[in-house]
Write an enzyme that holds these catalytic residues in place. Structure first.
Site, PDB file in Angstrom:
ATOM      1  N   THR A 352      33.719  38.686  38.715  1.00 42.78           N
ATOM      2  CA  THR A 352      34.630  39.190  37.691  1.00 42.78           C
ATOM      3  C   THR A 352      34.276  38.532  36.367  1.00 42.78           C
ATOM      4  O   THR A 352      34.543  37.352  36.150  1.00 42.78           O
ATOM      5  CB  THR A 352      36.091  38.887  38.054  1.00 42.78           C
ATOM      6  OG1 THR A 352      36.381  39.439  39.338  1.00 42.78           O
ATOM      7  CG2 THR A 352      37.032  39.508  37.030  1.00 42.78           C
ATOM      8  N   LYS A 428      39.216  46.009  37.449  1.00 34.81           N
ATOM      9  CA  LYS A 428      39.518  44.704  38.046  1.00 34.81           C
ATOM     10  C   LYS A 428      40.336  43.832  37.103  1.00 34.81           C
ATOM     11  O   LYS A 428      41.284  43.150  37.528  1.00 34.81           O
ATOM     12  CB  LYS A 428      38.200  44.000  38.407  1.00 34.81           C
ATOM     13  CG  LYS A 428      38.362  42.563  38.924  1.00 34.81           C
ATOM     14  CD  LYS A 428      39.139  42.503  40.219  1.00 34.81           C
ATOM     15  CE  LYS A 428      39.464  41.078  40.643  1.00 34.81           C
ATOM     16  NZ  LYS A 428      38.275  40.269  40.962  1.00 34.81           N
ATOM     17  N   LYS A 496      41.198  32.780  33.495  1.00 30.51           N
ATOM     18  CA  LYS A 496      39.985  33.385  32.936  1.00 30.51           C
ATOM     19  C   LYS A 496      40.097  34.909  32.903  1.00 30.51           C
ATOM     20  O   LYS A 496      39.743  35.551  31.905  1.00 30.51           O
ATOM     21  CB  LYS A 496      38.780  32.947  33.780  1.00 30.51           C
ATOM     22  CG  LYS A 496      37.457  33.558  33.372  1.00 30.51           C
ATOM     23  CD  LYS A 496      37.035  34.715  34.292  1.00 30.51           C
ATOM     24  CE  LYS A 496      36.841  34.253  35.716  1.00 30.51           C
ATOM     25  NZ  LYS A 496      36.390  35.370  36.589  1.00 30.51           N
TER      26      LYS A 496
END
Length: 544
Positions: A352, A428, A496
């Protein structure tokens, strides 16, 4: 041309977009190309801690003994930096004398980026091909390559042996299988008698003869760790339950005859690799901490010495690492993915990261004739162990079809979101943005319940039987109650992902008020020292 440096000098060396790093000037290695710009003096640098090499302009090199403390980082310390400092200090002690001279001050990362990209905001992601210069324009490939196009015949049983150094034996073809991966989540059950395939092989066979890639020398730390396995910390070894956990029962999986590579054995990678092995796939693994590969080799996997070797010896290589920096280092670094890519080699990025970096990686892979698919996964540690992840894919459709049996082994559902690289990453980030805001709201609710005199167990029970009942709310409520924050999904990764989602929102001018507030709560939790704990540890920031 006169130069102020010599071979074996200990230095601070700075690459574009990276902090200054401890290194040593060494004799150039023939397999690493010299820079095209002959006007500037370059030196060949060995970087301590990372075992990487690079040509660095002399203007970006600082003598270590003169500026010992100048570039030491006190916060946001990258992986390997402390080890690099220890290594250069040890070597400095062995030096018979210390050389000194003055050089001009190195620019900061922000100053350097401002010079390279004038007029662009300093926070915007930039391409980073400094580790390996690339040529060629981005091309949309319709041919997946000679290996990627091969299919398999549907069989009741597929038994395979790893091929030797020859390409003479053609791979069996397969008919395209269109079906849903089924199965429902369940609790982990331990089975002491559960065994994997009996094959135990520790060495990676030689790559195909048309490629001649140099092998990276093993680091001293790796040799030492191999000789003393009992000294390994818990963080470098696979969990005992991983070898015993039973995945959710699925229909019989017919594994692809293609060679599968997997880079990264973190919380997510461990579960995915184990399920690939259980389903009969032939897997070659690599991890930056080499000791983590040991138990997978015992379970039937092969071990690669570096990412380039894994890509070179496999037909499809998957990668799942922590963040954008790790992906860049893995792909563009010395002995990285890019050096192993040739025509028809397939690469699937499951990390990711930000959309721009994903597109840069795709462009670099396809420019060398490779085939690319982005494929981040939705789920955390337990779904990874059970083979119940949700796979989001975008890119080359033929490669997506070739990955069918692998996705079937690691997930309960896979979705193809189109050929547009970045679509899966955007999906995502949105999913994880929802996850982060939900858990942050739960943490604040539990903290407020305690302060207004309510029993937190009662709150958790009400949530578990009402309309808000879901696995995330139930499991994270229990973690908060027990004050146990074992990392199923590390908090630093959630923060993050929220940061990347906010950057995506800025790009399209979409206000994200709730996500912005949640991000601040996670940042506070990281400052409190809970970055490596589970996402539920955000409660400590809400109650503090």
């Amino acid at each position: 041309m006169a130069t102020g440096f010599e071979i074996h000098d200990l230095v601070w060396a700075k690459m574009k977009g990276f902090p200054a790093w401890p290194g040593k000037i060494i004799e150039p290695k023939p397999e690493v190309k010299r820079p095209a710009n002959n006007k500037k003096v370059h030196h060949f640098i060995f970087f301590f801690g990372s075992e990487n090499y690079a040509w660095i302009p002399e203007e970006n090199i600082y003598l270590y003994s003169d500026h010992r403390d100048k570039f030491k980082l006190e916060k946001r310390i990258p992986k390997g930096f402390k080890e690099a400092l220890e290594a250069i200090e040890d070597e400095l002690k062995e030096k018979p004398f210390i050389k000194t001279f003055k050089t001009k001050e190195l620019p900061s990362i922000d100053e350097e980026l401002a010079q390279i990209f004038p007029g662009k905001p300093s926070g915007s992601p930039q391409k980073d091909y400094t580790r390996e210069p690339l040529k060629g324009k981005k091309k949309k490939r319709t041919d997946a390559g000679k290996d990627g196009n091969k299919s398999m015949e549907t069989q009741n049983t597929v038994r395979r042996k790893r091929m030797s150094n020859s390409d003479d034996n053609p791979k069996p073809k397969k008919a395209k299988v269109i079906a849903k991966v089924t199965g429902s989540p369940s609790k982990i059950t331990l089975s002491p008698d559960h065994k994997l395939k009996p094959k135990i092989r520790a060495e990676l066979p030689s790559p195909r003869p048309e490629h001649n890639l140099p092998m990276s020398p093993p680091s001293h730390s790796y040799i030492q760790a191999s000789l003393s396995p009992g000294n390994a910390s818990a963080s470098t070894q696979i969990e005992e339950t991983l070898l015993k956990v039973k995945p959710v029962a699925k229909p019989s999986i017919i594994p692809t005859p293609m060679r599968i590579g997997f880079l990264g054995l973190g919380i997510m990678g461990q579960g995915m690799v184990m399920n690939l092995l259980r389903s009969g796939h032939e897997v070659t693994v690599w991890n930056r901490t080499a000791l983590k590969c040991r138990d997978f080799v015992k379970s039937g996997a092969f071990k690669g010495n570096n990412p380039a070797e894994v890509v070179q010896s496999c037909d499809i290589t998957f990668s799942c690492v922590a963040d954008t920096t790790a992906v860049k280092d893995l792909v563009f670094g010395n002995y990285g993915v890019l050096q192993g890519i040739s025509k028809g080699k397939c690469y699937v990025e499951m990390s990711t990261i930000d959309e721009e970096t994903m597109q840069d990686v795709a462009e670099a892979i396809t420019a060398r004739g490779g085939v690319f698919l982005e494929s981040p996964v939705v789920g955390s540690r337990v779904p990874a162990l059970e083979g119940q992840l949700i796979i989001l894919a975008a890119g080359e459709r033929k490669l997506y079809d070739e990955c069918y049996s692998c996705f079937e082994a690691i997930g309960k559902k896979s979705l193809y979101l189109g050929a547009d690289i970045g679509a899966a990453t955007r999906m995502k980030l949105i999913v994880n943005m929802v996850m982060g805001t939900v858990v942050a709201g739960l943490a604040e609710a539990m903290a407020m319940a305690e302060k207004v005199g309510l029993d937190q167990e009662d709150v958790a029970e009400v949530l578990s039987v009402g309309a808000l009942s879901c696995p995330t709310v139930i499991h994270k409520s229990q973690a908060i109650l027990s004050q146990r924050y074992d990392p199923h999904f590390p908090l630093q990764h959630q923060q993050k992902d929220l940061r990347l989602a906010l950057l995506l929102g800025d790009k399209v001018e979409q206000p994200l008020y709730v996500a912005s507030a949640a991000n601040e709560l996670y940042k506070k939790a990281r400052r409190l020292g809970y970055g490596e704990s589970d996402i539920s540890a955000v409660y400590r920031a809400a109650s503090n």
